[in-house]
Design an enzyme around this catalytic site. Structure first.
Site, short mmCIF file in Angstrom:
data_model
loop_
_atom_site.label_atom_id
_atom_site.label_comp_id
_atom_site.label_asym_id
_atom_site.label_seq_id
_atom_site.Cartn_x
_atom_site.Cartn_y
_atom_site.Cartn_z
CB SER A 1 -0.95 -0.04 1.20
OG SER A 1 -1.93 0.96 1.12
CE LYS B 1 -4.89 -2.28 0.98
NZ LYS B 1 -5.00 -0.83 0.76
CD GLU C 1 7.12 3.75 -11.60
OE1 GLU C 1 6.35 4.67 -11.98
OE2 GLU C 1 6.77 2.57 -11.51
#
Length: 393
Positions: free
Chosen positions: A295, A320, A306
């Site tokens: 999560s 998740k 990224e």
């Protein structure tokens, strides 16, 4: 005469009762209760039959709670649930970072309740509970998916079966049952820990993203004297997630710019969250993650990875990639619903997939089920790899 009087009275009583039921039945029928097979009709019909025919006592409030719990449970989504008045304080605790309990984070794993992480210096840690322990029993109550909420209420002292601060807990570890006595305390969630590693590399472990996490991170950076560091490691291992607000603040503190995540709701509406403030960390960074990083921990890991500011080391994360929202119902109860899916800065959905590390490193089997903080540095293969990566940078 007396016997005849009793018989007449009984007959009259029978017919009066039958007439009353007939009148009520007609009224319900005319009101549409018995018309159709929808949920409301069936529920009202069952309720009428309970009141008119059921011979044992029952608690109406418990029936209503059970109906609401079952209704949402049937969605088949373990993250969508009804939150009772007794349970709701638990959900609000993350906004303050303080709660009454034993200091563990747990989650459902099939029909089992598994310990995901243990707060350092908490009652659970002192008693010897470790991650991946399966909680089987609390104060004589069997713990499984069905009794999950009851067990949490008992541990928090919100259930009459757990009012006493002394708890008797049975956990299963490697197939063996272990009995533990734990005294409940007010626990302040210590979600951030820091230390200085050799080579002047800073190490910060974030165990969950809660109300005080961003504040605790700032203190950790001050303690490490960030301006003197050669590199920084963020440890997300066994971090089950937390609040969106918290992970946004923490991610923004690290990033100078860039997208943190994008959220898309049922109607297809998108909301993009970007780094906004002027603060950032301009150091070589590694993020450690494992299969229990979920999560919000995945939001943080993906945002740094990224945006090109961190290297991810460890194992593929939990996966998740959905967001829950809590809606109050006006009587100190609420529902928690899965309301959106989130996407990483590159527009990737990680739900049920996870995030693959740049360098995949597994821990030795002997360290699979112990506290991350208890693993000696020389035996922590994932941490050693992160240090190696930073030294090469």
């Amino acid at each position: 005469m007396k016997k005849r009087h009793i018989v007449i009275t009984a007959v009259v009583t029978f017919y009066v009762t039958a007439l009353l039921f007939l009148i009520v039945g007609v009224r319900l029928y005319m009101g549409g209760v018995f018309l159709g097979n929808d949920f409301q009709s069936k529920l009202q019909k069952i309720d009428f039959m309970l009141k008119s025919k059921y011979i044992f006592d029952y608690d109406q409030a418990k029936l209503e709670e059970g109906a609401l719990e079952g209704y949402l449970k049937a969605c088949g989504d373990v993250y969508t649930e009804y939150i009772s008045k007794a349970e709701y304080p638990t959900y609000k605790a993350s906004s303050t970072g303080k709660y009454k309990g034993i200091g563990v984070v747990v989650s459902l794993d099939g029909d089992f309740v598994k310990v995901i992480s243990v707060n350092p210096e908490s009652p659970a840690s002192k008693a010897g509970i470790i991650p991946d322990d399966i909680i089987k029993e609390v104060n004589g109550v069997t713990v499984n998916a069905e009794s999950y909420n009851d067990a949490i209420s008992i541990i928090r002292g919100e259930d009459d079966r757990g009012k006493d601060d002394k708890l008797s807990i049975i956990v299963m570890r490697y197939g063996e049952d272990i009995s533990l006595d734990i005294t409940r305390e007010e626990v302040e969630s210590i979600t951030v820990e820091e230390k200085l590693l050799d080579g002047n590399i800073g190490y910060i472990r974030i165990s969950s993203f809660e109300g005080m996490t961003a504040e605790q991170l700032e203190k950790a950076l001050d303690n490490l004297n960030i301006n003197t560091l050669k590199g920084l490691i963020f440890d997300m291992r066994n971090n089950p997630g937390g609040t969106l607000e918290s992970v946004l603040k923490v991610s923004d503190r690290v990033l100078s710019e860039g997208i943190i995540l994008t959220i898309k709701d049922k109607a297809g509406n998108e909301e993009v969250f970007k780094a906004e403030d002027d603060k950032s960390i301009n150091l070589p960074i590694c993020v450690l993650a494992n299969s229990n990083s979920a999560s919000a921990a995945e939001v943080f890991s993906a945002a740094l990875k990224e945006n090109g500011v961190a290297t991810l080391v460890g194992e593929t994360t939990f996966g998740k990639g959905i967001v829950q929202s809590i809606y109050e119902l006006g009587d100190e109860t609420a529902v928690k619903l899965t309301t959106a899916e989130y996407y990483t800065p590159n527009g990737t959905s990680i739900h049920k997939v996870g995030i693959k590390p740049d360098f995949e490193v597994k821990l030795d089997e002997t360290h699979q089920n112990v506290l991350i903080s208890d693993i000696p540095y020389n035996e922590d293969l994932q941490l050693k790899k992160a240090v190696e990566v930073l030294n090469q940078k």
